[in-house]
Structures are given as C-alpha cells and as structure tokens.
Design an enzyme around this catalytic site. Structure first.
Site, short mmCIF file in Angstrom:
data_model
loop_
_atom_site.label_atom_id
_atom_site.label_comp_id
_atom_site.label_asym_id
_atom_site.label_seq_id
_atom_site.Cartn_x
_atom_site.Cartn_y
_atom_site.Cartn_z
N GLY A 1 1.12 -5.61 4.31
CA GLY A 1 0.26 -6.25 5.30
C GLY A 1 0.77 -7.62 5.71
N ARG A 2 1.75 -8.11 4.98
CA ARG A 2 2.28 -9.44 5.32
C ARG A 2 3.72 -9.58 4.85
NH1 ARG A 2 0.22 -13.61 0.79
NH2 ARG A 2 -0.11 -12.11 -0.86
N ASP B 1 -4.34 -12.15 7.66
CA ASP B 1 -3.63 -12.89 8.71
C ASP B 1 -2.11 -12.69 8.63
OD1 ASP B 1 -3.03 -14.28 6.42
OD2 ASP B 1 -3.88 -16.20 7.09
N ARG C 1 12.04 -12.39 -1.06
CA ARG C 1 12.08 -11.68 -2.34
C ARG C 1 13.26 -10.72 -2.35
NH1 ARG C 1 6.57 -9.15 -4.45
NH2 ARG C 1 6.69 -7.61 -2.80
N ARG D 1 7.29 2.03 -5.05
CA ARG D 1 6.22 1.80 -6.02
C ARG D 1 5.58 3.13 -6.42
NH1 ARG D 1 4.15 -3.37 -3.75
NH2 ARG D 1 5.71 -3.94 -2.19
N ASP E 1 0.13 -0.06 -6.89
CA ASP E 1 1.05 -0.52 -5.83
C ASP E 1 1.93 -1.66 -6.34
OD1 ASP E 1 -1.66 -1.71 -5.69
OD2 ASP E 1 -0.71 -3.10 -4.32
N ASN E 2 1.59 -2.20 -7.49
CA ASN E 2 2.39 -3.29 -8.05
C ASN E 2 3.22 -2.81 -9.24
OD1 ASN E 2 1.26 -4.94 -6.13
ND2 ASN E 2 -0.32 -5.72 -7.50
N ASP F 1 5.43 -8.34 -7.85
CA ASP F 1 4.18 -8.84 -7.31
C ASP F 1 3.48 -9.81 -8.24
OD1 ASP F 1 2.91 -8.92 -4.93
OD2 ASP F 1 2.76 -6.76 -4.77
P1 AMP Z 1 -1.27 -7.80 -3.38
O1 AMP Z 1 -2.55 -8.16 -4.04
O2 AMP Z 1 -0.39 -8.98 -3.08
O3 AMP Z 1 -0.53 -6.72 -4.10
O4 AMP Z 1 -1.65 -7.25 -1.94
C1 AMP Z 1 -2.44 -6.10 -1.76
C2 AMP Z 1 -2.40 -5.68 -0.31
O5 AMP Z 1 -3.01 -6.65 0.53
C3 AMP Z 1 -1.00 -5.47 0.25
O6 AMP Z 1 -1.07 -4.38 1.13
C4 AMP Z 1 -0.75 -6.75 0.99
O7 AMP Z 1 0.21 -6.58 2.01
C5 AMP Z 1 -2.12 -7.05 1.56
N1 AMP Z 1 -2.32 -8.49 1.85
C6 AMP Z 1 -2.49 -9.48 0.97
N2 AMP Z 1 -2.65 -10.66 1.59
C7 AMP Z 1 -2.58 -10.41 2.92
C8 AMP Z 1 -2.68 -11.22 4.10
N3 AMP Z 1 -2.87 -12.54 4.04
N4 AMP Z 1 -2.55 -10.59 5.29
C9 AMP Z 1 -2.36 -9.26 5.37
N5 AMP Z 1 -2.27 -8.47 4.30
C10 AMP Z 1 -2.38 -9.01 3.09
MG MG Z 2 1.10 -5.76 -4.06
#
Ligand code: AMP
Ligand code: MG
Length: 494
Positions: A100-101, A133, A184, A191, A260-261, A270
């Site tokens: 998502g980012r 965002d 990174r 995953r 996913d991590n 992650d």
């Molecule tokens: P994470 O907790 O970092 O493993 O993220 C879980 C999911 O949320 C992943 O799909 C990320 O890409 C998404 N995500 C986390 N923060 C954001 C953000 N600020 N904008 C868009 N997607 C996000």
């Molecule tokens: Mg993640």
C-alpha cells in the site's frame, strides 16, 4: 497491464544492474506503477558498505543523485517499479493486502551474482493503499533502518536498509510529522501472504508458478527433489525454526508476526513495533496494539508454527492429487517444527553458556537459569554477557541466592567438558552480544532526528555494527533503561 518503458535518468553511472524477474510474472501478482515524487528529497542515512556490496557506486549515490533515486523522484536505469499483491492473517484475521505504500524498483544483480530486491517504502499510494496515504513518517523508517542493521550486526538473517531520505513533506498521523522514504534490500519479498493471496482466489496455476519461481530463486536444491512442493514446505519450516530461535536467543520481539510479514527466504522482515527485551520476561510485549499478547516474546515459536500452518494450507492442492494424502504430508512436516525450533534454540543456548558438547540435563539447566532471571527481573543481555567475566559482575542478579546456586551447577557442568575455560569464554562472547538496540537508545535517536539532529542515530548504527565487541567507548550503550523509561511501548505508527 502495458509494459512501461523506464527512463534512464542517471546523470552518472552508479552501478545499477537490474534483472526484474518478478515483474515478468503474471499480472495478477503485481501492479506496475511509479513512485509518487516528493518535494525536497534529502538523504539522512546512506549505507555505504551495503551499497558497495550491491555493486553500487557509493560516492555517486551519497549525493543528490542518491536522494533523487531513493525518494522515487527518479528511476535508476533498468528499474521497472511495481507494487506486489499479497494477503495475510493480521492478528489472526485474513485480509487481502498488497504493497500500500511500497514500490519494488527491481532486482539488483550484485557483482558476485546475487539477486536482491530494491524496494522503496513510503513512496506513494498504490491500488492497494486502501485508506492509507502511501507515505511513512521519519521515526518508523529510521527505526527499521536501525533495527534491521542491528540484526545484521548480530548475524541474524534480515532485510537490509540502504537509505532513509526525507521527503520534505509532512505526513499527518495524530500530528504532522516529517515524511521519509526507506530503501529496503531483501533477498526477496515473497511472503506466506503471497501464497495466501493466490490460494484465496483459488488460482492453482498461479500457485504452481509462484512455487516454481520461489524454488528457482531461493531453493535450487529443493527444486530437484522428488516432490519439490513438499521439499519447499520442509525447508521453509526449517528456516523459520532457525530464524525464530535466533530471535529468541538475543531477546528480539518482532511484534507483528502477521503472515504477510513472514518471508519465505527466511529473512526477518517488516520492522514495525519490534524491540529488544531488557528484563527477561516471556510475556514481554511492546506493541501498543497487541492487546492479547499474541506476539509476545515467549509466544513467537508458537505463532511461527501457526503461520507455517497457514503456508502449508496454500500448498495442499500441489502436494499430491489426493486431498487426504496432502493433509497428511503437510501435517507430518508441521509436526516437526517444535522439535526443529527446540534443537536450534538449545544449540544456541549451549553456545551462550560456553558449552561445546550436549548433555541430557542441559535443557533443565537452561530453563532454571531463565526462571532465575525472570524471578530476579534481571537484564537478559547483560546477565548472559557477564556470565563469562572473571571478575564479579555488577548485575544485582549475580548476588541473588538462587542464581549463585545455579552458577555453581553451571560451573561444574562446564568443567565436565574437555575444552578449556578460555575457549569456553570465547564461545560465550561470540554468542552473547554486549550491545543490543536498547529501546531507550533507539527512542533517543528518533527524538533527536525529529529535531533535525541525526548524530545519535548515526552513532547508534556504529555501535550496533559490532555488537559482540565491547570497547570502553561503547560501555554506556550497554546500560539498561532508567526506571523512568518503563514500561516501554512501541506505537505501530506508519
Ligand atoms: P504493515 O503493518 O507495515 O505490515 O502493513 C500492513 C499493510 O498496510 C500493508 O499492505 C501496507 O502496505 C499497508 N499500509 C501501512 N501503512 C500504510 C500507509 N500509510 N498507506 C498505505 N498503505 C499502508
Ligand atoms: Mg507488512
């Protein structure tokens, strides 16, 4: 999706050598798109030695050109940026996710022929952003840089951090914060959740394809097996058993072991609300959102096992033509996990205690030590490191009656082996880090960075690069947090 041509925007050659195998996989695994440019990129951390290992010109990339590339404002030659699709169990609940980012720029082939994903994190919105965002705040990106490099210093398989670049823009969480982008570097970003994504859509052909891709990229030996699918499952289980044992041995709490991590290649990935435990306590949780203690220190092996079961489920259609037989094959592999973990962990604990050989009573001896540390609220890292001292250690636990009795048992156990005490001490010092990324030190570095002072983060990186070597200059970094700092919580700030 149409193939986008990538521009060559480097003004000086800087060693990029991309071969983007993941982008050649079918469209359902990714969405091709470019990072969103930022206003005023400024590099604040750049990992020169990693750059050189990757075959990159660290002189050129330390300057403006690097800032432009590591912010996503420009693309390196040969990049083919994409967001990966994946799913995952987050705190036990299944969700379709995707980057998502983050943008995978491509795969850098190093001069010695290794392949590494180069990924930007915090580089803008993608079709997987949901309500996010697409951006990241400086603190969490610096934290990932610091802790991943600390893990590298400890010799634990991990994704690496190549750069943190300020975007020159604010991100809005509860308050406006400086925005940043992390670069990174990973053996890959495949995953458990990538397999779950295909399984959720019952894309059997996709599963077959991703499996053979994964085998080719990370498991050439298993690819030759009679049943490569089964061999893959066995090896992924073995790597996680080893990885999680390594975390446990240094007191690392990942904090968000969602599927996913969990990377199939066996790297730690992650770094969100992760932290190193100070006082020994299996119930240690740092993440402010982990209310039930699902990802507590002592639960990590069990959660790893649970995640691997989710992985095994995705392979059921491939393991054999008969569902019942597939389940039996998968279960037989999964049942091995606790014992595999235990063997890895025991071997590591023996080394930490300076023991070269194995005796049947060792596990009891080790458990008794841990019980003692728990009761005495002793610092895990420092107690183990100071066990090898010839002069009396300062840790209060060393005067604790239970601990004194335990030490006598350990000393007589150690005397029963043929290796000399100096050799035993050497083994201990190579397995008990003196320096971990203490939470109060990490926070101090992040707070300074928020004020524009990156000195503390840079110093901490230097200290953590050689965690087993203790010099007088770094002694202050061994100190546990002041009482006023506890209890410590990490906020899953994105
Ligand atoms: P994470 O907790 O970092 O493993 O993220 C879980 C999911 O949320 C992943 O799909 C990320 O890409 C998404 N995500 C986390 N923060 C954001 C953000 N600020 N904008 C868009 N997607 C996000
Ligand atoms: Mg993640």
């Amino acid at each position: 999706m149409n193939l986008q041509r990538t521009e060559t925007t480097d003004n000086k050659p800087s060693g990029w050598n991309f071969d983007n195998s993941y982008s050649r996989l079918p469209d359902y695994l990714h969405v091709r798109l470019r990072p969103t440019p930022v206003t005023a990129p400024e590099t604040i951390l750049f990992n020169r030695s990693l750059a050189r290992q990757l075959g990159l010109d660290d002189q050129v990339l330390a300057g403006n050109q690097g800032a432009a590339l590591f912010s996503g404002n420009r693309l390196p030659e040969g990049a083919d940026p994409l967001a990966q699709a994946y799913a995952g169990h987050q705190f036990g609940h299944f969700t379709v996710l995707g980057d998502g980012r983050a943008h995978l720029l491509g795969e850098q082939i190093t001069p010695d022929g290794h392949r590494f994903d180069i990924q930007l994190k915090g580089s803008g919105r993608t079709p997987f952003s949901r309500n996010g965002d697409g951006r990241a705040a400086l603190g969490p990106m610096l934290r990932e840089y610091l802790i991943s490099e600390a893990m590298e210093g400890l010799g634990i398989p991990t994704t690496r951090s190549l750069a943190v670049v300020l975007s020159g823009e604010s991100v809005y969480r509860e308050v406006p914060l400086p925005g940043a982008i992390l670069t990174r570097v990973a053996a890959s970003h495949i995953r458990v959740g990538t397999f779950q994504y295909l399984a959720a859509y019952q894309n059997r052909e996709g599963l077959r394809l991703l499996t053979s891709y994964t085998l080719g990229r990370h498991f050439p030996e298993q690819a030759e097996a009679d049943n490569p699918f089964l061999a893959l499952l066995q090896e992924v289980i073995a790597r996680q058993a080893s990885l999680i044992a390594r975390w446990m041995l240094v007191g690392f709490v990942h904090g968000v072991m969602n599927t996913d991590n969990m990377a199939l290649c066996g790297e730690t990935i992650d770094y969100g609300p992760c932290a190193f435990m100070d006082r020994y306590d299996p119930a240690t949780v740092f993440s402010s959102i982990d209310h039930g203690g699902r990802y507590a220190y002592g639960r990590q092996p069990a959660i790893g096992h649970w995640n691997l079961s989710r992985f095994a489920e995705t392979l059921l259609p491939l393991l054999s033509d008969n569902e019942e037989q597939s389940i039996e094959l998968a279960n037989n592999c999964l049942t091995n996990f606790p014992e595999l973990f235990r063997q890895n962990w025991l071997a590591g604990m023996r080394a930490k205690l300076g023991l070269f050989n194995a005796e049947a009573e060792d596990e009891v001896l080790i458990q008794d030590l841990l019980t003692c540390l728990h009761q005495a609220e002793a610092d895990y890292t420092n107690t183990l490191r100071d066990l090898s001292l010839t002069t009396p250690a300062e840790e209060p636990v060393f005067r604790h009656p239970g601990f004194v009795a335990w030490q006598r048992r350990w000393q007589s156990r150690r005397a029963r082996q043929t290796e000399s005490i100096p050799n035993s001490r050497e083994l201990m010092n190579a397995h008990n880090p003196a320096l971990i990324a203490r939470n109060h030190r990490v926070e101090e570095a992040l707070e300074a960075a928020d004020q524009g002072d990156y000195g503390p983060a840079r110093t901490l990186l230097e200290v953590l690069a050689r965690p087993y070597d203790l010099c007088a200059e770094h002694a202050a970094y061994r100190e546990p947090p002041p009482a006023s700092f506890l209890p410590y919580q990490t906020f899953c700030g994105t």
